[in-house]
Design a protein around this motif. Sequence first.
Motif: not given
Length: 219
Positions: A43-55, A170-176
């Motif tokens: 699962r760790i190896a499959a997680a390759t993307r970085d993005k700003g998260l909404l929690l 929220l959808t137009t905020r900075p990417q990270g």
Amino acid sequence: MTGTDHNNPLQPSSAADSDHDAEQKAQRHQQRQQKLKEKVDERIAAATRDKGLLLVITGNGKGKSTAGFGMVCRTVGHGMRAAVAQFIKGSWACGERDLLQQHGVAFAVMATGFTWETQNRALDMAAAQAVWQQAKQYLQDPAIHLVLLDELTYMLTYDYIALEEVLDALTTRPQGQHVVITGRGCHRSLIELADTVSEVQSVKHAFDAGIRVQQGVDW
């Protein structure tokens, strides 16, 4: 009778048998943990993307804002900037705010207090809008790593802030940039948009037993 009772089937026949059983248990445990490790590694190896998260942290249990502030502390601890917009909360002391402002965390606070205290919709709506305007500035600043929108869900339930405006910000905020939203009864549109949703459920609460809110625990 002393020593080993060879007629008792429940008693190990020797210390060697006990050692053998213990070794087998240890081997089975090691095999289970190795399989678990392999799954986690996959699962760790499959997680390759970085993005700003909404929690989103919702539900009727205690600890939603506390969890949100925990992520603010984590962000600050890593030397990154964070900002907080507090809806609903009043002008009374807030331990998290008193601490985090000393470490450069910006706060916008709806200082009118709880809606059942003000009993004034126009006043509450104006106060909510003032905090929301500041929150939108946080959500446009790429230098802010994490924004906590504490108790925002109530503002949508009461129609103090337009849902479409929140979704757009929220959808137009900075990417990270990461955003944490807390509060009961989160709107389904926010839940659908979120990357991570946690629901805090109440099992027991001291207040229901007549115990007053406690400094350092509740505020």
